[in-house]
Design a protein around this motif. Sequence first.
Motif, PDB file in Angstrom:
ATOM      1  N   SER A 206     196.553  86.550 -30.117  1.00 43.41           N
ATOM      2  CA  SER A 206     194.927  86.029 -29.829  1.00 43.41           C
ATOM      3  C   SER A 206     195.079  84.556 -30.052  1.00 43.41           C
ATOM      4  N   TRP A 207     194.691  83.585 -29.171  1.00 41.56           N
ATOM      5  CA  TRP A 207     193.792  82.828 -30.025  1.00 41.56           C
ATOM      6  C   TRP A 207     191.966  82.251 -29.670  1.00 41.56           C
ATOM      7  N   VAL A 208     191.262  80.959 -30.043  1.00 41.84           N
ATOM      8  CA  VAL A 208     190.861  80.706 -29.645  1.00 41.84           C
ATOM      9  C   VAL A 208     190.583  79.697 -28.780  1.00 41.84           C
ATOM     10  N   ILE A 243     203.271  82.535 -24.939  1.00 47.64           N
ATOM     11  CA  ILE A 243     202.302  82.252 -23.616  1.00 47.64           C
ATOM     12  C   ILE A 243     201.282  81.711 -24.199  1.00 47.64           C
ATOM     13  N   PHE A 244     200.793  82.181 -25.363  1.00 50.24           N
ATOM     14  CA  PHE A 244     199.998  80.794 -25.743  1.00 50.24           C
ATOM     15  C   PHE A 244     200.483  79.461 -25.677  1.00 50.24           C
ATOM     16  N   GLU A 245     201.271  79.360 -26.415  1.00 55.34           N
ATOM     17  CA  GLU A 245     201.756  77.616 -26.885  1.00 55.34           C
ATOM     18  C   GLU A 245     202.752  77.546 -25.512  1.00 55.34           C
ATOM     19  N   GLU A 246     202.694  78.631 -24.098  1.00 51.25           N
ATOM     20  CA  GLU A 246     201.801  77.382 -22.716  1.00 51.25           C
ATOM     21  C   GLU A 246     201.484  77.031 -22.404  1.00 51.25           C
ATOM     22  N   ILE A 247     200.518  77.953 -22.995  1.00 49.13           N
ATOM     23  CA  ILE A 247     199.368  77.979 -22.287  1.00 49.13           C
ATOM     24  C   ILE A 247     198.300  76.424 -23.139  1.00 49.13           C
ATOM     25  N   ILE A 248     198.650  76.287 -24.083  1.00 46.64           N
ATOM     26  CA  ILE A 248     198.642  74.658 -25.143  1.00 46.64           C
ATOM     27  C   ILE A 248     198.830  73.504 -24.652  1.00 46.64           C
ATOM     28  N   GLU A 462     198.663  81.646 -14.451  1.00 44.76           N
ATOM     29  CA  GLU A 462     199.334  80.702 -14.068  1.00 44.76           C
ATOM     30  C   GLU A 462     201.277  80.994 -14.778  1.00 44.76           C
ATOM     31  N   GLN A 463     200.211  81.356 -16.138  1.00 41.78           N
ATOM     32  CA  GLN A 463     201.436  81.705 -17.138  1.00 41.78           C
ATOM     33  C   GLN A 463     201.711  83.296 -16.750  1.00 41.78           C
ATOM     34  N   PHE A 464     200.651  84.186 -16.759  1.00 39.99           N
ATOM     35  CA  PHE A 464     201.104  84.696 -16.685  1.00 39.99           C
ATOM     36  C   PHE A 464     202.099  85.367 -15.128  1.00 39.99           C
ATOM     37  N   LYS A 465     202.209  84.645 -13.928  1.00 36.18           N
ATOM     38  CA  LYS A 465     202.650  84.601 -12.618  1.00 36.18           C
ATOM     39  C   LYS A 465     204.226  84.008 -13.460  1.00 36.18           C
ATOM     40  N   ASN A 466     204.154  82.722 -13.879  1.00 35.19           N
ATOM     41  CA  ASN A 466     205.510  82.137 -14.597  1.00 35.19           C
ATOM     42  C   ASN A 466     206.571  83.850 -15.250  1.00 35.19           C
ATOM     43  N   VAL A 467     205.384  83.875 -16.039  1.00 33.15           N
ATOM     44  CA  VAL A 467     206.341  85.708 -17.066  1.00 33.15           C
ATOM     45  C   VAL A 467     207.133  86.631 -16.250  1.00 33.15           C
ATOM     46  N   LEU A 468     206.047  86.581 -15.454  1.00 29.04           N
ATOM     47  CA  LEU A 468     206.236  88.109 -13.971  1.00 29.04           C
ATOM     48  C   LEU A 468     207.372  87.554 -13.265  1.00 29.04           C
ATOM     49  N   ASP A 469     207.631  86.322 -12.745  1.00 26.96           N
ATOM     50  CA  ASP A 469     208.696  85.575 -12.393  1.00 26.96           C
ATOM     51  C   ASP A 469     209.845  85.190 -13.400  1.00 26.96           C
ATOM     52  N   SER A 470     209.552  85.181 -14.503  1.00 22.84           N
ATOM     53  CA  SER A 470     210.933  85.325 -15.681  1.00 22.84           C
ATOM     54  C   SER A 470     211.744  86.336 -15.335  1.00 22.84           C
ATOM     55  N   ILE A 471     210.745  87.844 -15.917  1.00 23.61           N
ATOM     56  CA  ILE A 471     210.892  88.918 -15.923  1.00 23.61           C
ATOM     57  C   ILE A 471     211.784  90.125 -14.285  1.00 23.61           C
ATOM     58  N   ILE A 472     211.473  89.395 -13.298  1.00 20.79           N
ATOM     59  CA  ILE A 472     212.422  89.498 -11.726  1.00 20.79           C
ATOM     60  C   ILE A 472     213.810  89.151 -12.041  1.00 20.79           C
ATOM     61  N   GLU A 473     213.420  88.156 -12.520  1.00 19.64           N
ATOM     62  CA  GLU A 473     214.983  86.769 -12.175  1.00 19.64           C
ATOM     63  C   GLU A 473     215.931  87.098 -13.206  1.00 19.64           C
ATOM     64  N   ASN A 474     215.620  87.304 -14.438  1.00 17.43           N
ATOM     65  CA  ASN A 474     216.664  87.948 -15.500  1.00 17.43           C
ATOM     66  C   ASN A 474     216.876  89.670 -15.198  1.00 17.43           C
ATOM     67  N   GLU A 475     216.333  90.307 -14.201  1.00 16.52           N
ATOM     68  CA  GLU A 475     216.583  91.499 -13.957  1.00 16.52           C
ATOM     69  C   GLU A 475     217.924  91.899 -12.734  1.00 16.52           C
TER      70      GLU A 475
END
Length: 476
Positions: A206-208, A243-248, A462-475
């Motif tokens: 979590s992050w504020v 993911i939070f680090e990328e958002i920051i 946008e970050q969630f999409k990047n994560v989902l894209d990376s999962i597909i690419e890795n698989e």
Amino acid sequence: MKNKKKYTYIDLFAGAGGLTIGFGNNGFHLEVANDIAEPALNTLKQNLKLTHPKTHLDRVILGDIKELYEHLGNGEVVYNMQGHMVIETNKEVELRKKVPSVKDNVEIKNILSKITHVDVLAGGPPCQGFSMIGRSKKSTLEERTKGFIDDPRNQLFKYYLKFAEKLSPKLVLIENVKGLASASGYRDLIEKSLSDTGEYGYDAASWVLNAKDFGLAQNRERIFFIGVRRDLSEKHDITASGIFEEIIKEKKGPVKLKEVISDLPQIKANPKPNNYQEEAEISFNNKKLCFGRNISDIIYDDLISKTVDSNYRKKINTYRGELKKPELLFNHKSRYHNDRDLFIYKNLVPGKYLNDPANEKALSKVTYGVVIDENGKKKVKGFGDKYFKLDPESVSKTIIAHLETDGNSYVHPGEFPRSITPREAARIQSFPDWYFFTGSTRNQLKQIGNAVPPMLSSVFAEQFKNVLDSIIENEK
């Protein structure tokens, strides 16, 4: 080459659609949106053809989340009451009474029963219960988590987690008020309960975050929780903290309020109480008397000032890479203020609290909460921003749902002091100008105040999409 897969999501406690705009802006397909606040959901429906043209209106469901969950095919959730009293406010009770039951709705059951998985579950479930076990320092985190989850006051949060348990989304997003970060260890409890949800569990963090750090003209702190399904987290080395680090990294400086609202027409305060009917509205052509209109009678381009920098306006009005401009200006209509309030508004100094010496003249007309200090000076006690004029050179205070009731602490700094209009509040929240809010002027303000700012929700999407894209690419 970027992945073209259409990712799916469900938006629970969707309100007027702040999260929905952000996820739609990043190409996510909306499977279902749900809330029990009918005016807010009507707003989401009204704009669905613009934000999610491939999602049918019947996917925006007004109803109790408990009944929706039962349509997923699991039956009722059983509570271990642990001797707790169920505490609901009168507003919650009345709201539930107004919501039609969807328990026996065959169409809704047919929609939900066919959903077996979504990529993302998003929403802001209320977390209100202060269980005694949650307050005990001697209890383990597991015991406190169980007490928190089983407290019937947290049943909405429990159902939110049940949706995650049933649908196994790859990613989960939860938004809530900042105070939850320090209240009885709730932050740890929510992370732990998310961690334990479903067959795999979730890597949670979590992050504020403050909206002003992401290009908004608003000081708005909220806590966000992210969950990454643990099997994916371990396999692809993706963490919620990462993911939070990328958002920051997406942080940018705030914009000034004047860059956000000063291009909108300068309108006067509504001259009469309860004067909100369409037939009472005055044309924007009549600059001496116009107090705005819910739908303008002059085209948008002719009403928006060309002398104000348009970068912010272009940013909020751009959707899926395309600049969209409405034909007309929506929801820019002011409300009534009595003569005393108008005097106070006129004499307030922007950005200064009532007890500041600069506001002595404004304070002279304030009658509520007034005390005389030891020096014989008039002061207000406990609510120094009861009356407050926004500073055009700074950011706005947090836009909150209370604006529905009272706009005294959101006074426009322009030529005609008055409380801000729904469109001005929507601008500060980063809603597009083409997004039309339904319902009364007051309820529009409530919807806007309750929403997640679309510009901030878009950063998450946008970050969630990047994560989902990376999962597909890795698989592959």
